[in-house]
Design an enzyme around this catalytic site. Structure first.
Site, PDB file in Angstrom:
ATOM      1  CD  GLU A  60     -10.161   1.861  -0.009  1.00 33.17           C
ATOM      2  OE1 GLU A  60      -9.064   1.289  -0.163  1.00 33.17           O
ATOM      3  OE2 GLU A  60     -10.600   2.739  -0.791  1.00 33.17           O
ATOM      4  CG  HIS A 129       0.677   4.008   3.700  1.00 34.11           C
ATOM      5  ND1 HIS A 129       0.599   5.107   2.897  1.00 34.11           N
ATOM      6  CD2 HIS A 129       0.227   2.956   2.967  1.00 34.11           C
ATOM      7  CE1 HIS A 129       0.133   4.741   1.703  1.00 34.11           C
ATOM      8  NE2 HIS A 129      -0.101   3.437   1.733  1.00 34.11           N
TER       9      HIS A 129
END
Length: 323
Positions: A60, A129
């Protein structure tokens, strides 16, 4: 009008902007051949090819930096975070580069990059998450932050974000992708910095955004049956906050309830209360109230997970107690 799911509205917005402007491209994990984890980029790879729909490694920080560099050279990248919490790995790029380079370059560079993807508390996705990252990014100078909540505003806001010359963090809630709504078939764009009056009322102002908009609407239906008249505002723009629309509402109702999925400590609700006290203190009849998620990592267990976030019956109870 055409009835679409929210993920499809986002895909349509991306497709239309890529077709309109060949400097727009998409990059992220599984956005290409797979079509995106939530199908927001489905079939775009077949139409635009490898150079405009880039499948990236699981890195990322690197691909977000690549996107910012591309934006500096005149392209308009859309970064998809497969889950927005993964973009914590790119926090350095988002804060030190995306947010600041236009300023630190003396305006020599613009950074027209959109960083979008799913966030919020899903259904048993576990703590890592199920994060609400809007408060993390809110403190970064130079960013715009938007939270869509319906297929209609998702499409119009994403198109506006892609066209904007500033970095935009674009939050989509993981549980809203399958929400369906009729939207115009014609091209439309919505302002990134304006709140939406979901329902006009005179008794109390309820401020909310993202998935909690739907919990507030559900609570409002119950309140209306019982004779109350709430005004519901989806703030949409988390940065900058449309304080003028909020001020007009509070001058009418004199009471404000904030409903958010963000954490109470340091959350969006905390910033809203600060702005309301600064701008609307003399218009308030009672102190502002916020209903926020518990300040704990989101449990995996479904019953415990449900207990950490706000539900319509809590909203109904809070409104009654304030009135």
């Amino acid at each position: 009008m055409i009835k679409v799911f929210m993920f499809d509205a986002l895909r349509m917005a991306t497709d239309e902007e890529m077709e309109r402007d060949d400097t727009v491209f998409v990059l992220g994990e599984d956005v290409g051949h797979y079509g995106g984890s939530y199908k927001v980029t489905k079939d775009l790879h077949n139409k635009y090819g490898d150079l405009r729909v880039l499948d990236t490694p699981i890195a990322e920080n690197s691909f977000t930096g690549l996107a910012i560099g591309a934006a500096m050279t005149g392209l308009r990248p859309i970064v998809e975070g497969m889950n927005m919490s993964f973009l914590l790995l790119a926090f350095n790029q988002i804060s030190n580069n995306a947010g600041m380079l236009r300023y630190t370059s003396g305006g020599n560079f613009t950074i027209p990059v959109v960083i979008r993807g799913p966030g919020g508390v899903g259904k048993q996705l576990g703590a890592e998450h199920s994060q609400r990252l809007e408060s993390y990014f809110q403190a970064i100078p130079g960013l715009k932050i938007v939270a869509c909540s319906t297929p209609y505003n998702a499409k119009g806001l994403l198109k506006a974000a892609i066209r904007d010359n500033n970095p935009v963090i674009f939050f989509e809630h993981v549980l809203l992708y399958n929400l369906q709504e009729d939207i115009p078939e014609t091209d439309y764009v919505l302002p990134l910095d304006k709140a939406e009056i979901v329902r006009s009322g005179k008794d109390i102002t309820i401020l909310t955004y993202s998935r909690m908009r739907h919990h507030v609407v559900q609570a409002s239906e119950q309140l209306i049956k019982e004779g109350y008249d709430p005004e519901v505002i989806d703030i949409i723009s988390l940065k900058p906050i449309d304080i003028e629309s909020i001020k007009v509402s509070i001058q009418k109702t004199h009471k404000v309830l904030i409903v958010e999925e963000c954490m109470k400590t340091g959350g969006i609700g905390a910033e809203l209360i600060a702005k309301i006290i600064e701008n609307c203190f003399d218009d308030l009849d009672v102190p502002p109230v916020r209903l926020s998620s518990q300040d704990i990592p989101t449990p995996y267990n479904g019953i415990l997970e449900k207990a950490t976030i706000i539900h319509p019956e809590q909203i109904v109870s809070a409104v009654k107690s304030m009135l």
